[in-house]
Design a protein around this motif. Structure first.
Motif, PDB file in Angstrom:
ATOM      1  N   ILE A  47      57.960  65.809  86.375  1.00 14.80           N
ATOM      2  CA  ILE A  47      58.601  64.862  85.480  1.00 14.80           C
ATOM      3  C   ILE A  47      57.505  64.078  84.755  1.00 14.80           C
ATOM      4  N   PRO A  48      57.454  64.133  83.407  1.00 12.74           N
ATOM      5  CA  PRO A  48      56.419  63.388  82.684  1.00 12.74           C
ATOM      6  C   PRO A  48      56.748  61.897  82.655  1.00 12.74           C
ATOM      7  N   ASN A  49      55.714  61.109  82.369  1.00  9.82           N
ATOM      8  CA  ASN A  49      55.922  59.673  82.215  1.00  9.82           C
ATOM      9  C   ASN A  49      56.711  59.409  80.949  1.00  9.82           C
ATOM     10  N   ALA A  50      57.536  58.393  80.973  1.00  7.99           N
ATOM     11  CA  ALA A  50      58.286  58.001  79.786  1.00  7.99           C
ATOM     12  C   ALA A  50      57.325  57.342  78.799  1.00  7.99           C
ATOM     13  N   PRO A  51      57.570  57.494  77.486  1.00  4.24           N
ATOM     14  CA  PRO A  51      56.681  56.829  76.524  1.00  4.24           C
ATOM     15  C   PRO A  51      56.804  55.315  76.636  1.00  4.24           C
ATOM     16  N   ALA A  52      55.725  54.638  76.309  1.00  2.00           N
ATOM     17  CA  ALA A  52      55.711  53.177  76.375  1.00  2.00           C
ATOM     18  C   ALA A  52      56.622  52.615  75.291  1.00  2.00           C
ATOM     19  N   PRO A  53      57.392  51.607  75.613  1.00  2.00           N
ATOM     20  CA  PRO A  53      58.276  51.030  74.600  1.00  2.00           C
ATOM     21  C   PRO A  53      57.477  50.237  73.572  1.00  2.00           C
ATOM     22  N   ILE A  54      57.983  50.203  72.354  1.00  2.00           N
ATOM     23  CA  ILE A  54      57.372  49.390  71.311  1.00  2.00           C
ATOM     24  C   ILE A  54      57.998  48.015  71.410  1.00  2.00           C
ATOM     25  N   VAL A  55      57.163  47.021  71.592  1.00  2.00           N
ATOM     26  CA  VAL A  55      57.636  45.651  71.743  1.00  2.00           C
ATOM     27  C   VAL A  55      57.569  44.966  70.393  1.00  2.00           C
ATOM     28  N   GLU A  56      58.696  44.497  69.922  1.00  2.00           N
ATOM     29  CA  GLU A  56      58.740  43.771  68.656  1.00  2.00           C
ATOM     30  C   GLU A  56      58.295  42.336  68.931  1.00  2.00           C
ATOM     31  N   PRO A  57      57.137  41.912  68.413  1.00  7.38           N
ATOM     32  CA  PRO A  57      56.607  40.607  68.772  1.00  7.38           C
ATOM     33  C   PRO A  57      57.278  39.430  68.082  1.00  7.38           C
ATOM     34  N   GLY A  58      57.995  39.667  67.009  1.00  8.30           N
ATOM     35  CA  GLY A  58      58.576  38.546  66.282  1.00  8.30           C
ATOM     36  C   GLY A  58      57.789  38.281  65.019  1.00  8.30           C
ATOM     37  N   PRO A  59      58.086  37.189  64.366  1.00  5.72           N
ATOM     38  CA  PRO A  59      57.447  36.930  63.073  1.00  5.72           C
ATOM     39  C   PRO A  59      55.934  36.749  63.189  1.00  5.72           C
ATOM     40  N   ALA A  60      55.242  37.185  62.132  1.00  7.67           N
ATOM     41  CA  ALA A  60      53.796  37.011  62.067  1.00  7.67           C
ATOM     42  C   ALA A  60      53.477  35.532  61.885  1.00  7.67           C
ATOM     43  N   VAL A  61      52.370  35.112  62.484  1.00  4.94           N
ATOM     44  CA  VAL A  61      51.929  33.723  62.391  1.00  4.94           C
ATOM     45  C   VAL A  61      50.547  33.731  61.766  1.00  4.94           C
ATOM     46  N   ASP A  62      50.375  32.987  60.676  1.00  3.44           N
ATOM     47  CA  ASP A  62      49.069  32.946  60.008  1.00  3.44           C
ATOM     48  C   ASP A  62      48.144  32.003  60.760  1.00  3.44           C
ATOM     49  N   LEU A  63      47.092  32.576  61.372  1.00  2.00           N
ATOM     50  CA  LEU A  63      46.117  31.777  62.117  1.00  2.00           C
ATOM     51  C   LEU A  63      44.978  31.289  61.222  1.00  2.00           C
ATOM     52  N   GLY A  64      45.067  31.597  59.928  1.00  2.00           N
ATOM     53  CA  GLY A  64      44.057  31.130  58.972  1.00  2.00           C
ATOM     54  C   GLY A  64      43.091  32.225  58.577  1.00  2.00           C
ATOM     55  N   GLU A  65      42.473  32.030  57.411  1.00  2.00           N
ATOM     56  CA  GLU A  65      41.511  33.003  56.903  1.00  2.00           C
ATOM     57  C   GLU A  65      40.381  33.212  57.892  1.00  2.00           C
ATOM     58  N   ALA A  66      39.890  34.453  57.904  1.00  2.00           N
ATOM     59  CA  ALA A  66      38.766  34.816  58.761  1.00  2.00           C
ATOM     60  C   ALA A  66      38.003  35.926  58.059  1.00  2.00           C
ATOM     61  N   PRO A  67      36.734  36.139  58.417  1.00  2.00           N
ATOM     62  CA  PRO A  67      36.021  37.271  57.821  1.00  2.00           C
ATOM     63  C   PRO A  67      36.808  38.555  58.090  1.00  2.00           C
ATOM     64  N   GLY A  68      37.039  39.332  57.053  1.00  2.00           N
ATOM     65  CA  GLY A  68      37.798  40.573  57.203  1.00  2.00           C
ATOM     66  C   GLY A  68      39.285  40.388  56.974  1.00  2.00           C
ATOM     67  N   ALA A  69      39.725  39.153  56.697  1.00  2.00           N
ATOM     68  CA  ALA A  69      41.141  38.876  56.421  1.00  2.00           C
ATOM     69  C   ALA A  69      41.229  37.618  55.563  1.00  2.00           C
ATOM     70  N   ARG A  70      40.851  37.753  54.288  1.00  2.00           N
ATOM     71  CA  ARG A  70      40.802  36.593  53.404  1.00  2.00           C
ATOM     72  C   ARG A  70      41.813  36.656  52.271  1.00  2.00           C
ATOM     73  N   GLY A  71      42.730  37.620  52.299  1.00  2.00           N
ATOM     74  CA  GLY A  71      43.697  37.793  51.217  1.00  2.00           C
ATOM     75  C   GLY A  71      44.790  36.747  51.229  1.00  2.00           C
ATOM     76  N   SER A  72      45.677  36.878  50.232  1.00  2.00           N
ATOM     77  CA  SER A  72      46.774  35.920  50.087  1.00  2.00           C
ATOM     78  C   SER A  72      48.062  36.487  50.671  1.00  2.00           C
ATOM     79  N   THR A  73      48.985  35.576  50.976  1.00  4.02           N
ATOM     80  CA  THR A  73      50.267  35.964  51.564  1.00  4.02           C
ATOM     81  C   THR A  73      51.410  35.538  50.660  1.00  4.02           C
ATOM     82  N   THR A  74      52.581  36.129  50.890  1.00  5.92           N
ATOM     83  CA  THR A  74      53.815  35.673  50.259  1.00  5.92           C
ATOM     84  C   THR A  74      54.811  35.415  51.373  1.00  5.92           C
TER      85      THR A  74
END
Length: 134
Positions: A47-74
């Motif tokens: 019997i194979p292992n069942a695939p891991a469930p995808i957990v929906e984390p909820g709404p994204a939270v902006d933690l602020g600009e950082a190197p590698g993530a400086r774009g704008s949001t809507t």
């Protein structure tokens, strides 16, 4: 005057016993037992292992600009983050970190992003709304 010379002492050796090394006993290693697979009674296969469930984390939270993530949001009408626009120097991983979303979930939210997030381009719009896919 007569000089007598004493005879030179002769060297005698006393035999000494040198202990010989006793060979270590040869110990055969115990055979390695293979784990037994538990068969699936229905088909006779493991019997194979069942695939891991995808957990929906909820709404994204902006933690602020950082190197590698400086774009704008809507935002949508209720103020929840909706999209992010890629700028020069951004990486998919850093964008996911900025919005506190696991990379695997971020990929699930953005199935149109090629190369597992390695191939993002300038001005590309990234989905931040976990209820929709782009």
């Amino acid at each position: 005057m007569t000089v007598t010379v004493a005879p030179k002492p002769t060297k005698t050796s006393t035999p000494t016993a040198v202990p010989s090394a006793t060979p270590a006993p040869i110990v055969e290693p115990a055979p390695i037992e293979e784990p037994e697979l538990v068969p699936n009674p229905a088909v006779g296969q493991p019997i194979p292992n069942a695939p891991a469930p995808i957990v929906e984390p909820g709404p994204a939270v902006d933690l602020g600009e950082a190197p590698g993530a400086r774009g704008s949001t809507t935002s949508n009408g209720d103020g929840s983050l909706s999209t992010y626009t890629v700028v020069e120097g951004d990486t998919f991983f850093d964008i996911a970190q900025r919005f506190d979303v696991p990379v695997q979930q971020f990929l699930h939210m953005n199935p149109s992003v090629p190369g597992l997030g390695e191939d993002i381009y300038l001005k590309q719009v990234i989905n931040l709304d976990w209820t929709t896919k782009r």
